[in-house]
Every structure is written in structure tokens, then in C-alpha cells.
Write a protein that holds these residues in place. Structure first.
Motif, PDB file in Angstrom:
ATOM      1  N   TYR A  47     -34.201  23.343  12.950  1.00  0.00           N
ATOM      2  CA  TYR A  47     -33.228  23.119  14.028  1.00  0.00           C
ATOM      3  C   TYR A  47     -32.256  24.286  14.110  1.00  0.00           C
ATOM      4  CZ  TYR A  47     -29.062  21.583  16.412  1.00  0.00           C
ATOM      5  OH  TYR A  47     -27.996  21.522  17.241  1.00  0.00           O
ATOM      6  N   THR A  48     -31.768  24.755  12.966  1.00  0.00           N
ATOM      7  CA  THR A  48     -30.809  25.880  12.989  1.00  0.00           C
ATOM      8  C   THR A  48     -31.490  27.141  13.471  1.00  0.00           C
ATOM      9  OG1 THR A  48     -30.512  25.102  10.717  1.00  0.00           O
ATOM     10  CG2 THR A  48     -28.805  26.358  11.600  1.00  0.00           C
ATOM     11  N   LEU A  49     -32.725  27.360  13.055  1.00  0.00           N
ATOM     12  CA  LEU A  49     -33.407  28.599  13.390  1.00  0.00           C
ATOM     13  C   LEU A  49     -33.826  28.643  14.853  1.00  0.00           C
ATOM     14  CD1 LEU A  49     -34.500  31.227  12.202  1.00  0.00           C
ATOM     15  CD2 LEU A  49     -36.620  30.033  11.724  1.00  0.00           C
ATOM     16  N   TYR A  50     -34.398  27.558  15.365  1.00  0.00           N
ATOM     17  CA  TYR A  50     -34.954  27.581  16.712  1.00  0.00           C
ATOM     18  C   TYR A  50     -34.116  26.830  17.741  1.00  0.00           C
ATOM     19  CZ  TYR A  50     -39.076  29.369  14.414  1.00  0.00           C
ATOM     20  OH  TYR A  50     -39.935  30.135  13.686  1.00  0.00           O
ATOM     21  N   GLY A  51     -33.119  26.107  17.335  1.00  0.00           N
ATOM     22  CA  GLY A  51     -32.304  25.355  18.280  1.00  0.00           C
ATOM     23  C   GLY A  51     -30.891  25.881  18.392  1.00  0.00           C
ATOM     24  N   HIS A  52     -30.204  25.885  17.294  1.00  0.00           N
ATOM     25  CA  HIS A  52     -28.782  26.212  17.313  1.00  0.00           C
ATOM     26  C   HIS A  52     -28.533  27.712  17.414  1.00  0.00           C
ATOM     27  CE1 HIS A  52     -24.852  24.409  16.804  1.00  0.00           C
ATOM     28  NE2 HIS A  52     -24.497  25.476  16.135  1.00  0.00           N
ATOM     29  N   LEU A  53     -29.277  28.511  16.664  1.00  0.00           N
ATOM     30  CA  LEU A  53     -29.057  29.948  16.653  1.00  0.00           C
ATOM     31  C   LEU A  53     -29.323  30.596  18.014  1.00  0.00           C
ATOM     32  CD1 LEU A  53     -28.229  32.267  14.805  1.00  0.00           C
ATOM     33  CD2 LEU A  53     -30.620  32.558  14.216  1.00  0.00           C
ATOM     34  N   PRO A  54     -30.442  30.317  18.699  1.00  0.00           N
ATOM     35  CA  PRO A  54     -30.617  30.897  20.035  1.00  0.00           C
ATOM     36  C   PRO A  54     -29.560  30.436  21.029  1.00  0.00           C
ATOM     37  CG  PRO A  54     -32.701  30.117  19.210  1.00  0.00           C
ATOM     38  CD  PRO A  54     -31.657  29.644  18.245  1.00  0.00           C
ATOM     39  N   LEU A  55     -29.105  29.206  20.895  1.00  0.00           N
ATOM     40  CA  LEU A  55     -28.045  28.719  21.773  1.00  0.00           C
ATOM     41  C   LEU A  55     -26.772  29.522  21.575  1.00  0.00           C
ATOM     42  CD1 LEU A  55     -27.151  26.468  23.776  1.00  0.00           C
ATOM     43  CD2 LEU A  55     -26.359  25.229  21.770  1.00  0.00           C
ATOM     44  N   LEU A  56     -26.387  29.758  20.322  1.00  0.00           N
ATOM     45  CA  LEU A  56     -25.186  30.544  20.057  1.00  0.00           C
ATOM     46  C   LEU A  56     -25.326  31.984  20.535  1.00  0.00           C
ATOM     47  CD1 LEU A  56     -24.163  29.289  16.515  1.00  0.00           C
ATOM     48  CD2 LEU A  56     -23.024  28.857  18.663  1.00  0.00           C
ATOM     49  N   ILE A  57     -26.492  32.584  20.318  1.00  0.00           N
ATOM     50  CA  ILE A  57     -26.710  33.962  20.766  1.00  0.00           C
ATOM     51  C   ILE A  57     -26.653  34.028  22.287  1.00  0.00           C
ATOM     52  CG2 ILE A  57     -28.436  35.794  20.904  1.00  0.00           C
ATOM     53  CD1 ILE A  57     -29.286  34.979  18.057  1.00  0.00           C
ATOM     54  N   GLY A  58     -27.292  33.095  22.958  1.00  0.00           N
ATOM     55  CA  GLY A  58     -27.286  33.078  24.421  1.00  0.00           C
ATOM     56  C   GLY A  58     -25.898  32.861  24.999  1.00  0.00           C
ATOM     57  N   MET A  59     -25.144  31.941  24.416  1.00  0.00           N
ATOM     58  CA  MET A  59     -23.784  31.699  24.914  1.00  0.00           C
ATOM     59  C   MET A  59     -22.892  32.907  24.685  1.00  0.00           C
ATOM     60  SD  MET A  59     -23.227  27.709  23.906  1.00  0.00           S
ATOM     61  CE  MET A  59     -21.520  27.724  24.350  1.00  0.00           C
ATOM     62  N   SER A  60     -23.037  33.568  23.544  1.00  0.00           N
ATOM     63  CA  SER A  60     -22.242  34.762  23.268  1.00  0.00           C
ATOM     64  C   SER A  60     -22.587  35.883  24.237  1.00  0.00           C
ATOM     65  CB  SER A  60     -22.474  35.240  21.841  1.00  0.00           C
ATOM     66  OG  SER A  60     -22.140  34.245  20.921  1.00  0.00           O
ATOM     67  N   ALA A  61     -23.880  36.099  24.476  1.00  0.00           N
ATOM     68  CA  ALA A  61     -24.303  37.149  25.401  1.00  0.00           C
ATOM     69  C   ALA A  61     -23.802  36.864  26.816  1.00  0.00           C
ATOM     70  CB  ALA A  61     -25.822  37.278  25.387  1.00  0.00           C
ATOM     71  N   CYS A  62     -23.908  35.613  27.255  1.00  0.00           N
ATOM     72  CA  CYS A  62     -23.414  35.257  28.595  1.00  0.00           C
ATOM     73  C   CYS A  62     -21.911  35.446  28.710  1.00  0.00           C
ATOM     74  CB  CYS A  62     -23.786  33.823  28.927  1.00  0.00           C
ATOM     75  SG  CYS A  62     -25.534  33.596  29.259  1.00  0.00           S
ATOM     76  N   LEU A  63     -21.191  35.115  27.667  1.00  0.00           N
ATOM     77  CA  LEU A  63     -19.741  35.285  27.690  1.00  0.00           C
ATOM     78  C   LEU A  63     -19.371  36.758  27.789  1.00  0.00           C
ATOM     79  CD1 LEU A  63     -16.911  33.976  27.339  1.00  0.00           C
ATOM     80  CD2 LEU A  63     -17.167  34.445  24.910  1.00  0.00           C
ATOM     81  N   VAL A  64     -19.984  37.588  26.962  1.00  0.00           N
ATOM     82  CA  VAL A  64     -19.657  39.016  26.972  1.00  0.00           C
ATOM     83  C   VAL A  64     -20.056  39.660  28.293  1.00  0.00           C
ATOM     84  CG1 VAL A  64     -20.266  41.219  25.920  1.00  0.00           C
ATOM     85  CG2 VAL A  64     -19.703  39.288  24.476  1.00  0.00           C
ATOM     86  N   LEU A  65     -21.274  39.403  28.754  1.00  0.00           N
ATOM     87  CA  LEU A  65     -21.713  40.018  30.014  1.00  0.00           C
ATOM     88  C   LEU A  65     -20.934  39.476  31.206  1.00  0.00           C
ATOM     89  CD1 LEU A  65     -25.559  40.142  29.420  1.00  0.00           C
ATOM     90  CD2 LEU A  65     -23.931  42.034  29.350  1.00  0.00           C
ATOM     91  N   GLY A  66     -20.623  38.200  31.190  1.00  0.00           N
ATOM     92  CA  GLY A  66     -19.833  37.631  32.280  1.00  0.00           C
ATOM     93  C   GLY A  66     -18.440  38.222  32.347  1.00  0.00           C
ATOM     94  N   LEU A  67     -17.806  38.359  31.201  1.00  0.00           N
ATOM     95  CA  LEU A  67     -16.478  38.977  31.198  1.00  0.00           C
ATOM     96  C   LEU A  67     -16.555  40.444  31.585  1.00  0.00           C
ATOM     97  CD1 LEU A  67     -14.845  37.409  28.014  1.00  0.00           C
ATOM     98  CD2 LEU A  67     -14.246  36.994  30.390  1.00  0.00           C
ATOM     99  N   ARG A  68     -17.585  41.128  31.121  1.00  0.00           N
ATOM    100  CA  ARG A  68     -17.701  42.559  31.407  1.00  0.00           C
ATOM    101  C   ARG A  68     -17.896  42.805  32.892  1.00  0.00           C
ATOM    102  NH1 ARG A  68     -21.608  45.818  27.773  1.00  0.00           N
ATOM    103  NH2 ARG A  68     -19.826  45.647  26.418  1.00  0.00           N
ATOM    104  N   PHE A  69     -18.737  42.028  33.551  1.00  0.00           N
ATOM    105  CA  PHE A  69     -19.048  42.297  34.948  1.00  0.00           C
ATOM    106  C   PHE A  69     -18.074  41.649  35.928  1.00  0.00           C
ATOM    107  CE2 PHE A  69     -23.519  42.872  33.337  1.00  0.00           C
ATOM    108  CZ  PHE A  69     -23.467  44.252  33.437  1.00  0.00           C
ATOM    109  N   ASN A  70     -17.513  40.507  35.581  1.00  0.00           N
ATOM    110  CA  ASN A  70     -16.700  39.775  36.551  1.00  0.00           C
ATOM    111  C   ASN A  70     -15.203  39.892  36.325  1.00  0.00           C
ATOM    112  OD1 ASN A  70     -19.001  38.838  37.821  1.00  0.00           O
ATOM    113  ND2 ASN A  70     -19.178  37.104  36.432  1.00  0.00           N
TER     114      ASN A  70
END
Length: 90
Positions: A47-70
Motif C-alpha cells: 500500500y505504501t509503495l504503490y498507493g500512498h507514495l505515488p499519491l504524495l509524489i503526484g500531489m507535490s508535483a501538481c502543487l509545485v507546477l501549479g504554483l509555478r505556472f499560475n
């Protein structure tokens, strides 16, 4: 004062004994899922490897890119530069 489990208090104080016995008799008919420690450990690991970790990486990437562009409006960012401006560089 706030009372937790009001339904249990009312059940214990107001319900007749025969109904209480019937309810207590059927209370444990729901089967429990028995899992040994290795299976629980394996579930937590996957669960941590395939569920929680990709979710955290995706949310972090969306936050950084969203703040950077918008929000920050980085005009010097390579994704936002005009192709004509790139030709002017030495």
C-alpha cells in the motif's frame, strides 16, 4: 456533560432481558478476518509503495507546477519562453 454511546446506555437500561439475550447472541455472528503478521506487513508495504507514495509524489508535483505556472508567473522559466527570444541568446 456529553455522553458517549447513548444507544448502549439506553439499551442496557430500558431493553427487556430476553431481547438483550437475543441481541448478545447474534452480536458475534459477523466473521472476523484473521490475518497473520506477515500478511499485514506485506499489505502495508505494498500500500505504501504503490498507493500512498505515488499519491504524495503526484500531489507535490501538481502543487509545485501549479504554483509555478499560475501564481508565481515565472517568465524566465524554459516552458514559458518564446522561441524567438531563445534565438536572441548568444
Amino acid at each position: 456533560m456529553f455522553v458517549l454511546n447513548v444507544d448502549e446506555i439506553v439499551f442496557d437500561s430500558c431493553c427487556p432481558g430476553k431481547i438483550q439475550a437475543d441481541v448478545r447472541e447474534t452480536e458475534y455472528l459477523v466473521p472476523r478476518i484473521r490475518m497473520d503478521a506477515s500478511r499485514v506487513s506485506s499489505f502495508v508495504y505494498y500500500y505504501t509503495l504503490y498507493g500512498h507514495l505515488p499519491l504524495l509524489i503526484g500531489m507535490s508535483a501538481c502543487l509545485v507546477l501549479g504554483l509555478r505556472f499560475n501564481v508565481w508567473r515565472c517568465d524566465s522559466h524554459p516552458f514559458l519562453q518564446d522561441f524567438e527570444a531563445a534565438k536572441l541568446l548568444p
